[in-house]
Design a protein around this motif. Structure first.
Motif, PDB file in Angstrom:
ATOM      1  N   PHE A 237       0.825  -1.214   0.000  1.00 52.43           N
ATOM      2  CA  PHE A 237       0.000   0.000   0.000  1.00 52.43           C
ATOM      3  C   PHE A 237       0.858   1.263   0.000  1.00 52.43           C
ATOM      4  O   PHE A 237       0.463   2.286  -0.546  1.00 52.43           O
ATOM      5  CB  PHE A 237      -0.942   0.006   1.194  1.00 52.43           C
ATOM      6  CG  PHE A 237      -2.083  -0.981   1.103  1.00 52.43           C
ATOM      7  CD1 PHE A 237      -2.299  -1.714  -0.049  1.00 52.43           C
ATOM      8  CD2 PHE A 237      -2.943  -1.181   2.181  1.00 52.43           C
ATOM      9  CE1 PHE A 237      -3.355  -2.623  -0.138  1.00 52.43           C
ATOM     10  CE2 PHE A 237      -3.992  -2.072   2.103  1.00 52.43           C
ATOM     11  CZ  PHE A 237      -4.196  -2.803   0.941  1.00 52.43           C
ATOM     12  N   ALA A 238       2.049   1.181   0.606  1.00 52.34           N
ATOM     13  CA  ALA A 238       2.943   2.332   0.586  1.00 52.34           C
ATOM     14  C   ALA A 238       3.422   2.617  -0.837  1.00 52.34           C
ATOM     15  O   ALA A 238       3.553   3.779  -1.247  1.00 52.34           O
ATOM     16  CB  ALA A 238       4.134   2.106   1.509  1.00 52.34           C
ATOM     17  N   ALA A 239       3.697   1.556  -1.590  1.00 48.48           N
ATOM     18  CA  ALA A 239       4.170   1.718  -2.962  1.00 48.48           C
ATOM     19  C   ALA A 239       3.027   1.987  -3.943  1.00 48.48           C
ATOM     20  O   ALA A 239       3.217   2.649  -4.962  1.00 48.48           O
ATOM     21  CB  ALA A 239       4.941   0.475  -3.400  1.00 48.48           C
ATOM     22  N   HIS A 240       1.850   1.483  -3.602  1.00 45.29           N
ATOM     23  CA  HIS A 240       0.682   1.626  -4.487  1.00 45.29           C
ATOM     24  C   HIS A 240      -0.515   2.081  -3.642  1.00 45.29           C
ATOM     25  O   HIS A 240      -1.403   1.278  -3.331  1.00 45.29           O
ATOM     26  CB  HIS A 240       0.365   0.299  -5.178  1.00 45.29           C
ATOM     27  CG  HIS A 240       1.484  -0.240  -6.009  1.00 45.29           C
ATOM     28  ND1 HIS A 240       1.768   0.213  -7.280  1.00 45.29           N
ATOM     29  CD2 HIS A 240       2.419  -1.202  -5.736  1.00 45.29           C
ATOM     30  CE1 HIS A 240       2.801  -0.440  -7.771  1.00 45.29           C
ATOM     31  NE2 HIS A 240       3.217  -1.300  -6.861  1.00 45.29           N
ATOM     32  N   PRO A 241      -0.550   3.346  -3.251  1.00 46.88           N
ATOM     33  CA  PRO A 241      -1.614   3.816  -2.350  1.00 46.88           C
ATOM     34  C   PRO A 241      -3.019   3.643  -2.914  1.00 46.88           C
ATOM     35  O   PRO A 241      -3.983   3.568  -2.143  1.00 46.88           O
ATOM     36  CB  PRO A 241      -1.269   5.288  -2.131  1.00 46.88           C
ATOM     37  CG  PRO A 241      -0.313   5.644  -3.213  1.00 46.88           C
ATOM     38  CD  PRO A 241       0.418   4.399  -3.568  1.00 46.88           C
ATOM     39  N   GLU A 242      -3.135   3.546  -4.232  1.00 47.70           N
ATOM     40  CA  GLU A 242      -4.466   3.343  -4.812  1.00 47.70           C
ATOM     41  C   GLU A 242      -5.078   2.024  -4.371  1.00 47.70           C
ATOM     42  O   GLU A 242      -6.314   1.891  -4.290  1.00 47.70           O
ATOM     43  CB  GLU A 242      -4.409   3.421  -6.339  1.00 47.70           C
ATOM     44  CG  GLU A 242      -3.672   2.290  -7.037  1.00 47.70           C
ATOM     45  CD  GLU A 242      -2.173   2.486  -7.151  1.00 47.70           C
ATOM     46  OE1 GLU A 242      -1.565   1.829  -8.015  1.00 47.70           O
ATOM     47  OE2 GLU A 242      -1.610   3.297  -6.379  1.00 47.70           O
ATOM     48  N   LEU A 243      -4.237   1.025  -4.052  1.00 50.25           N
ATOM     49  CA  LEU A 243      -4.752  -0.261  -3.591  1.00 50.25           C
ATOM     50  C   LEU A 243      -5.316  -0.144  -2.180  1.00 50.25           C
ATOM     51  O   LEU A 243      -6.334  -0.763  -1.848  1.00 50.25           O
ATOM     52  CB  LEU A 243      -3.661  -1.325  -3.644  1.00 50.25           C
ATOM     53  CG  LEU A 243      -3.024  -1.560  -5.015  1.00 50.25           C
ATOM     54  CD1 LEU A 243      -1.982  -2.669  -4.937  1.00 50.25           C
ATOM     55  CD2 LEU A 243      -4.082  -1.898  -6.052  1.00 50.25           C
ATOM     56  N   GLY A 244      -4.662   0.633  -1.341  1.00 53.69           N
ATOM     57  CA  GLY A 244      -5.196   0.895  -0.009  1.00 53.69           C
ATOM     58  C   GLY A 244      -6.538   1.601  -0.082  1.00 53.69           C
ATOM     59  O   GLY A 244      -7.450   1.323   0.716  1.00 53.69           O
ATOM     60  N   ARG A 245      -6.671   2.495  -1.047  1.00 48.39           N
ATOM     61  CA  ARG A 245      -7.945   3.209  -1.200  1.00 48.39           C
ATOM     62  C   ARG A 245      -9.050   2.266  -1.661  1.00 48.39           C
ATOM     63  O   ARG A 245     -10.217   2.430  -1.266  1.00 48.39           O
ATOM     64  CB  ARG A 245      -7.779   4.373  -2.183  1.00 48.39           C
ATOM     65  CG  ARG A 245      -6.912   5.510  -1.627  1.00 48.39           C
ATOM     66  CD  ARG A 245      -7.009   6.756  -2.477  1.00 48.39           C
ATOM     67  NE  ARG A 245      -6.357   6.600  -3.771  1.00 48.39           N
ATOM     68  CZ  ARG A 245      -5.099   6.910  -4.005  1.00 48.39           C
ATOM     69  NH1 ARG A 245      -4.317   7.357  -3.016  1.00 48.39           N
ATOM     70  NH2 ARG A 245      -4.585   6.763  -5.213  1.00 48.39           N
ATOM     71  N   VAL A 246      -8.705   1.266  -2.479  1.00 46.59           N
ATOM     72  CA  VAL A 246      -9.704   0.272  -2.888  1.00 46.59           C
ATOM     73  C   VAL A 246     -10.204  -0.499  -1.669  1.00 46.59           C
ATOM     74  O   VAL A 246     -11.416  -0.718  -1.504  1.00 46.59           O
ATOM     75  CB  VAL A 246      -9.114  -0.702  -3.933  1.00 46.59           C
ATOM     76  CG1 VAL A 246     -10.052  -1.891  -4.158  1.00 46.59           C
ATOM     77  CG2 VAL A 246      -8.866   0.024  -5.246  1.00 46.59           C
ATOM     78  N   LYS A 247      -9.287  -0.901  -0.807  1.00 47.58           N
ATOM     79  CA  LYS A 247      -9.698  -1.617   0.406  1.00 47.58           C
ATOM     80  C   LYS A 247     -10.618  -0.747   1.260  1.00 47.58           C
ATOM     81  O   LYS A 247     -11.677  -1.215   1.731  1.00 47.58           O
ATOM     82  CB  LYS A 247      -8.467  -2.036   1.209  1.00 47.58           C
ATOM     83  CG  LYS A 247      -8.827  -2.711   2.539  1.00 47.58           C
ATOM     84  CD  LYS A 247      -7.592  -3.146   3.312  1.00 47.58           C
ATOM     85  CE  LYS A 247      -7.993  -3.754   4.652  1.00 47.58           C
ATOM     86  NZ  LYS A 247      -6.845  -4.271   5.417  1.00 47.58           N
ATOM     87  N   GLU A 248     -10.242   0.517   1.469  1.00 50.28           N
ATOM     88  CA  GLU A 248     -11.066   1.426   2.269  1.00 50.28           C
ATOM     89  C   GLU A 248     -12.447   1.593   1.648  1.00 50.28           C
ATOM     90  O   GLU A 248     -13.464   1.648   2.355  1.00 50.28           O
ATOM     91  CB  GLU A 248     -10.371   2.775   2.387  1.00 50.28           C
ATOM     92  CG  GLU A 248      -9.103   2.744   3.234  1.00 50.28           C
ATOM     93  CD  GLU A 248      -8.356   4.061   3.207  1.00 50.28           C
ATOM     94  OE1 GLU A 248      -8.794   4.979   2.466  1.00 50.28           O
ATOM     95  OE2 GLU A 248      -7.328   4.186   3.909  1.00 50.28           O
ATOM     96  N   ARG A 249     -12.502   1.655   0.317  1.00 53.51           N
ATOM     97  CA  ARG A 249     -13.785   1.850  -0.354  1.00 53.51           C
ATOM     98  C   ARG A 249     -14.667   0.618  -0.223  1.00 53.51           C
ATOM     99  O   ARG A 249     -15.884   0.735  -0.024  1.00 53.51           O
ATOM    100  CB  ARG A 249     -13.543   2.179  -1.833  1.00 53.51           C
ATOM    101  CG  ARG A 249     -14.780   2.661  -2.561  1.00 53.51           C
ATOM    102  CD  ARG A 249     -15.240   3.982  -2.027  1.00 53.51           C
ATOM    103  NE  ARG A 249     -16.503   4.406  -2.655  1.00 53.51           N
ATOM    104  CZ  ARG A 249     -17.444   5.089  -2.029  1.00 53.51           C
ATOM    105  NH1 ARG A 249     -17.285   5.433  -0.755  1.00 53.51           N
ATOM    106  NH2 ARG A 249     -18.539   5.443  -2.659  1.00 53.51           N
TER     107      ARG A 249
END
Length: 296
Positions: A237-249
């Motif tokens: 998620f640090a390298a690809h923050p968009e993936l962390g945002r998918v999880k949050e969504r």
């Protein structure tokens, strides 16, 4: 003049994927591998599709693929065929067409599943040359750590490098998995190296570290007594923050739990209601991510 080849059988086979409901990773071992403690869950979607033509005469495999870049001798399907032929002497001429729908580099095990389907196909037709399950699993492990799980074809807890399998019911019958595959690619070797660099371990064996109580996930959804966990999430998620945002969504849209699968880049959410999952995927779909819905 040579007689024309005779096609003995034409077979269409689905190729499932997997997600990890849990993935705890120990320190790097002297042999370069890592002990893991994971829970594999097979999913019917996304799936690859095989169409195989088997001929009467012995020969080799001719692989065609919807992704031409995968039509190489290093493809796990070709390696699985040749490893089985070397171990058993059974080497029918095959024309294998593979339609790829499982995204590459998504942590869904597509290549390993392709290899497992080929091994099972060959073993089911090898007659007296067929391998017993332990021998087939050993052959599978030499191809990749996830391949023995796909041979098993059922939900399972796994330890070692993933080869020590215990079939386990996760209690998710009737649930639905929403799988979001972002365009980014997360190389497995990079993810392990980044995880190793980001943390230190106390001086104890890696296997014993994996028996500790799992960290609670935000809105933890408990499966088999342990919350969803993936040790790769912080570095990926640090390298690809968009993936962390998918999880949050996914969590915001009603998932009971959400997690990165494997080393990523796929993120999945678990939903009790199909309609809620459908609405979540509609919100997340667009020009970027590919989305899939799997009923468990």
């Amino acid at each position: 003049m040579a007689l024309p080849s005779h096609c003995a059988e034409e077979t269409a086979l689905p190729v499932p994927c997997k997600v990890n409901l849990r993935l705890a990773v120990g320190p790097r071992r002297p042999d370069g591998y890592h002990d893991i403690d994971t829970f594999f869950l097979p999913l019917p979607e996304p799936c690859d599709a095989f169409f195989i033509r088997r001929f009467d005469e012995p020969g080799d495999i001719e692989l065609s693929c919807s992704d031409p870049e995968l039509e190489t001798d290093d493809n796990l399907v070709v390696r699985a065929y040749r490893a089985f032929a070397a171990a058993t002497g059974f080497s029918p001429r095959l024309e294998a067409s593979l339609k790829k729908r499982i995204p590459h580099g998504a942590g869904l095990g597509g290549g390993s599943s392709d290899a497992a389907v080929m091994l099972r196909y060959l073993n089911d037709r090898a007659g007296e040359a067929a391998l017993a399950e332990p021998g087939l699993a050993t052959l599978a492990l030499a191809l990749g750590a996830d391949v023995p799980f796909f041979l098993l074809g059922a939900p399972a807890m796994a330890t070692g490098v993933g080869e020590c399998l215990i079939p386990t019911d996760p209690g998710l019958s009737g649930w639905h998995a929403a799988v979001v595959c972002s365009p980014c690619h997360v190389p497995t070797a990079w993810a392990y190296a980044a995880l190793d660099a980001a943390r230190t371990f106390p001086a104890k064996a890696g296997a014993s570290l994996l028996t500790s109580v799992f960290d609670a996930n935000r809105r933890a959804f408990c499966v088999t007594g342990a919350p969803l966990r993936n040790d790769f999430e912080p570095v990926v998620f640090a390298a690809h923050p968009e993936l962390g945002r998918v999880k949050e969504r996914l969590l915001a849209l009603g998932a009971a739990g959400a997690l990165l699968s494997g080393t990523g880049s796929a993120v999945f959410g678990l939903f009790r209601q199909r309609q809620t999952a459908v609405m979540a995927l509609a919100d997340l779909s667009g020009d970027g991510p590919r989305t899939f819905l799997a009923s468990l």
